[in-house]
Design a protein around this motif. Structure first.
Motif, PDB file in Angstrom:
ATOM      1  N   TYR A 160       0.839  -1.200   0.000  1.00 36.89           N
ATOM      2  CA  TYR A 160       0.000   0.000   0.000  1.00 36.89           C
ATOM      3  C   TYR A 160       0.872   1.247   0.000  1.00 36.89           C
ATOM      4  N   ALA A 161       0.387   2.245  -0.736  1.00 39.26           N
ATOM      5  CA  ALA A 161       1.118   3.495  -0.882  1.00 39.26           C
ATOM      6  C   ALA A 161       0.651   4.508   0.159  1.00 39.26           C
ATOM      7  N   SER A 162       1.568   5.403   0.516  1.00 37.89           N
ATOM      8  CA  SER A 162       1.204   6.531   1.378  1.00 37.89           C
ATOM      9  C   SER A 162       1.935   7.761   0.873  1.00 37.89           C
ATOM     10  N   GLN A 169      -1.918   8.529   5.985  1.00 34.04           N
ATOM     11  CA  GLN A 169      -2.163   7.337   5.172  1.00 34.04           C
ATOM     12  C   GLN A 169      -1.387   6.138   5.723  1.00 34.04           C
ATOM     13  N   THR A 192       0.803  12.684  -2.167  1.00 39.06           N
ATOM     14  CA  THR A 192      -0.316  11.888  -2.675  1.00 39.06           C
ATOM     15  C   THR A 192      -0.267  11.734  -4.183  1.00 39.06           C
ATOM     16  N   ALA A 195       1.974   8.869  -5.357  1.00 38.72           N
ATOM     17  CA  ALA A 195       1.373   7.613  -4.895  1.00 38.72           C
ATOM     18  C   ALA A 195       0.185   7.244  -5.774  1.00 38.72           C
ATOM     19  N   THR A 207      -4.243   2.140  -1.431  1.00 33.25           N
ATOM     20  CA  THR A 207      -3.777   3.262  -0.632  1.00 33.25           C
ATOM     21  C   THR A 207      -4.911   3.764   0.235  1.00 33.25           C
TER      22      THR A 207
END
Length: 328
Positions: A160-162, A169, A192, A195, A207
């Motif tokens: 997962y991206a933050s 996030q 953001t 991401a 995300t």
């Protein structure tokens, strides 16, 4: 002219000059604002913090009768922007559109801080927005329960991206891992925007973030929203359940975006700004635009904002500690 009369003349002149100097700030406050106001945003263009700053600036300008210019100063987990405003003249002409993640989470991540909350005077809250859990459309999950099951069946496979290590996030992802008993790979980005681009490109699987930057891609079908991390469903996503409805009430994360000024800003200036921002935030057109973006127009006066900051600072301290998150 005698020496005595010269001395009296000098004292009277000095007193008059001192009176003039003392009244200057009061006069400046009374005519505030008399020039362009600078709104510094601690993020790059494209995210919700930028949206909040630009929405507020555009709507505030006609109310105060002066231009309000947005200046994006991302980086340093909000520190670059915070320090610019901290060092600015405390006259109401340099303001900070602050993001809650920077204000109440970042301070817990490191002891070496270049700014403190006490460096700023609360002015008014503008927007609130819960996080959403969003996945790439190719991922074979359509609900939060399916995401948890898929993650358990594929431990360590999902990433997962933050918007950065220690960001809201990141913390929201850690909360979900704790609550659901799963493990995912965290991939931090510098904002953001990057991401989101990698999520659309398939480099990351999901995300967490406030809805505005994701809405166009959700509407086009490129992304899928599984849940909202707030207490209520979003009007812009009425069919998407909250995390509590999906069985994970402990995953609750709402961002807020508020205006702050340098700490020594005169109270009359703070009060005028707060009153003018109240007019903006309570305007039906502003509220409608916020809802369309997946946010909520949410005014708080200086005292209410200060109380919220104090409460959230304590709450997030516990989350960061339990999640064992540290700054990069």
């Amino acid at each position: 002219m005698t020496v005595q009369r010269q001395r009296l003349h000098f004292l009277l002149a000095a007193a008059a000059a001192a009176t003039g100097l003392a009244s200057a700030p009061a006069m400046a406050q009374g005519s505030y604002p008399s020039k362009t106001v600078l709104m510094i945003v601690p993020a790059a263009a494209g995210g919700t913090t930028d949206l909040a700053g630009r929405m507020a600036a555009q709507a505030l300008a006609p109310v105060i009768g002066q231009s309000v210019v947005v200046d994006n100063k991302g980086g340093g987990n909000g520190a670059i922007a915070a320090n610019l405003v901290k060092r600015a003249d405390a006259d109401g002409y340099t303001l900070l559109m602050q993001y809650s993640g920077y204000h109440v989470i970042s301070p817990h991540l490191t002891k070496a801080r270049s700014w403190e909350q006490s460096d700023f005077a609360p002015v008014a809250n503008v927007l609130s927005a819960p996080q959403i859990i969003v996945v790439r459309s190719e991922l074979p999950v359509k609900t939060l329960a399916e995401l948890v099951s898929y993650t358990k069946a594929n431990p360590g496979k999902l990433n997962y991206a933050s918007s950065g290590n220690g960001s809201l996030q990141h913390v929201t992802g850690a909360m979900l891992e704790q609550q659901a008993g799963v493990k995912m790979v965290h991939v931090p980005y510098k904002g953001t925007g990057p991401a989101l681009q990698d999520l659309l490109g398939g480099q990351v699987d999901l995300t967490f973030g406030t809805a505005p930057p994701f809405m166009p891609h959700v509407q086009s079908g490129k992304l899928r929203v599984l849940a909202v991390t707030g207490k209520q469903r979003l009007p812009s996503l009425p069919s998407v359940p909250t995390t509590a409805e999906a069985g994970y009430p402990g995953v609750n994360a709402t961002s807020w975006f508020a205006v702050f000024a340098p700490k020594a800003t005169p109270q009359p200036v703070i009060d005028k700004l707060a009153a003018d921002i109240k007019k903006v935030v309570e305007d039906p057109a502003f509220r409608k635009k916020a809802e369309e973006q997946g946010a909520t127009a949410d005014y708080m006066n200086p005292q209410q904002l200060a109380a919220m900051v104090k409460t959230e600072y304590g709450n997030w301290a516990q989350v960061v500690k339990s999640s064992r998150i540290e700054a990069e």
